[in-house]
Design an enzyme around this catalytic site. Sequence first.
Site, short mmCIF file in Angstrom:
data_model
loop_
_atom_site.label_atom_id
_atom_site.label_comp_id
_atom_site.label_asym_id
_atom_site.label_seq_id
_atom_site.Cartn_x
_atom_site.Cartn_y
_atom_site.Cartn_z
N GLU A 150 10.26 -6.68 8.70
CA GLU A 150 9.38 -6.27 7.91
C GLU A 150 10.14 -6.23 6.33
OE1 GLU A 150 6.86 -2.78 8.50
OE2 GLU A 150 5.58 -3.66 9.87
N TYR A 206 -1.60 -3.86 12.00
CA TYR A 206 -2.29 -2.72 12.11
C TYR A 206 -3.56 -2.54 11.70
CZ TYR A 206 2.49 -0.79 13.49
OH TYR A 206 3.50 -0.40 13.95
N GLU A 236 4.50 -5.43 16.89
CA GLU A 236 4.07 -4.06 16.82
C GLU A 236 2.41 -4.01 16.38
OE1 GLU A 236 5.79 -1.76 13.42
OE2 GLU A 236 7.68 -2.55 13.87
N ASP A 271 10.75 3.86 8.71
CA ASP A 271 10.09 4.86 9.31
C ASP A 271 10.77 5.43 10.49
OD1 ASP A 271 7.77 6.46 9.87
OD2 ASP A 271 6.92 4.89 11.11
C1 BDP Z 1 5.90 -0.79 10.65
C2 BDP Z 1 7.36 -0.45 10.91
C3 BDP Z 1 7.84 0.60 11.98
C4 BDP Z 1 6.87 1.67 11.61
C5 BDP Z 1 5.42 1.42 11.99
C6 BDP Z 1 4.47 2.66 11.77
O1 BDP Z 1 7.93 -1.90 11.35
O2 BDP Z 1 9.16 0.88 11.67
O3 BDP Z 1 7.17 2.72 12.30
O4 BDP Z 1 5.11 0.37 10.99
O5 BDP Z 1 4.03 2.72 10.58
O6 BDP Z 1 5.69 -0.56 9.17
O7 BDP Z 1 4.35 3.27 12.59
#
Ligand code: BDP
Length: 584
Positions: free
Chosen positions: A394, A461, A497, A159
């Site tokens: 990932e 997330y 993240e 991404d």
């Molecule tokens: C994760 C990835 C990252 C993406 C992020 C997203 O590690 O590179 O930009 O999610 O979806 O899957 O914002």
Amino acid sequence: MLYPIQNEVRNTLDLSGIWDFQTDPNEVGEQDQWFNSLPDARPIAVPGSWNEQYADIYNYTDRSWYLKRTYIPSSWKNERIFLRVGSANYSGTVYINGIKVGEHKGGHLPFAFDVTGHVQWNQANMVAISVENYLIQDRVPPGGAGPLGVSGFPGTPYDFFPFAGLHRPVVLYSVPATHIEDVTVVTEIDGQTGVVKVAVKLSGGDGQGQVVLTGAGQRVEAALSLATGAGEVTLRVPSARLWSPGDPYLYDLDIITASDHYSLPIGIRTIAVQGKQVLLNGQPVTLNGFGRHEDFIASGKGLNLPLLIKDYQLMRWVGATSYRTSHYPYSEEEMQLADREGFLIIDEIPAVSLQFETPELLPIHLRECLRAIDELIARDKNHPSVIMWSVANEPIPQNPRARFAGWRPAPGTDDAGKQFLDTLVQRARDLDPTRLVTVVGLMGAPNEWLKSSDVVCVNRYWGWYTDGGELETGIRRMDEEFDLLWQELGRPIIVTEFGADTVAGLHGEPAVMFSEEYQANFIRGYLATAAKKDFVVGMQVWNFADFAAVQGINRVGGLNLKGIFTRTRQPKMAAQVLREYWRQ
Ligand code: BDP
């Protein structure tokens, strides 16, 4: 891979500036000798990605040529001369005066070729570099669409925008015929004394040398025997001033031989994991900060020095003390700044979104990853700021989406991935037993894959990609998962993240997805939950700033909008939340 320096015996000639440039979509350049001159050149900036410098080549990632004429000072005549490229993404082929001197694959690490025999004196030299970033599968990271739903155009399984070009300076440098080829510094602490072990390798030849450490009002030196072309010495620094984010003190280390002299700044510090904690110099530390990208308007992934200074200032402003070089090694200039500014870095190779289901690709990807680990550690091993190597971001198991929903694979399904990742972790440990090593895990991926990491790093997330709009549910799930991860893995955890796409200026009461309020609540909720768990030792928000991604229905304006700052570095509301938490 020592960083080139200027001193009384070493010289550098930085070729940054405006170069001649031409795309070569039909691959005729080599045959038509474009390394001598380009039929239809236009100007381009180096360093810089080409994509945002001209609108017509925004999505172009195939081969292009760069040419630059330069004189070489006659005072370099008896020296060895190298041409060094800081980063050519993905592959760079170098010519000087029409002679091909070498090719390098792997987009974010430096390479240098000996051009001594090919330079011309008293007339200009033509330096040519052809660069391509074919989005093909047998690379790391691979090209082509992936299963996570972030793919768009151009097709990538990751991404971020596949920027291409000469991303870092191209430098000619000279060194004495017999020169210092490599220096490895390892530090330990013995009571109040700093122990600095210095290993030096010569390019050939042998002799005697001297190692001098100065700083904090002290000077410690020792003779170095290089009888076999290599040697080691241990310096003991009484009452050492240790390197830490609160006091990122750097000593000067000088290595002097009969013909050469190399200097580098070093920090005395140790890093370890014990129980629930990460210990810097024996004291617990937390890694609060960001996942980032090298990304900006016009310069793309090109080194942009004012931006570096600005970004560090903004990170300090919110109270961040760490970041991960997601998802590839960042510039050497940036690592030097991290040493000086006292940031704690998770240093990552470009192994993003790897999959393990195509047996023919496995050995190719493994070879590319191992090479990236070798080159990264060779480049960054002397930076006190680098405390952890990340050997993958990932890695993707079979059916990742079904796994979020509880689907479980047949036994053995994840074995190839486990073996692959364990091999990478082991390689990093073998090369550098003094730092921590990790694999950054995707939501739903098997915890098995994280077992060999020193610190459990996970990207989460909940409340965005799952339970979107249901922030309370998402945060509750994060809370529960923290405990499960700790129970199962028993290692300190960093969330490398977590974040929510946010349109700057979009507000909502109630706080709906994409509003600044939703992002602020999301981040507050995660930080508050993490604060209750003593085994969570770091929270790195995704992302520091909005950044260019590939175009697709999830990426408004071709951007990932999870930045705490916009792409032009203006704060969103969530920046204030971070300030409250991190500057306390
Ligand atoms: C994760 C990835 C990252 C993406 C992020 C997203 O590690 O590179 O930009 O999610 O979806 O899957 O914002």
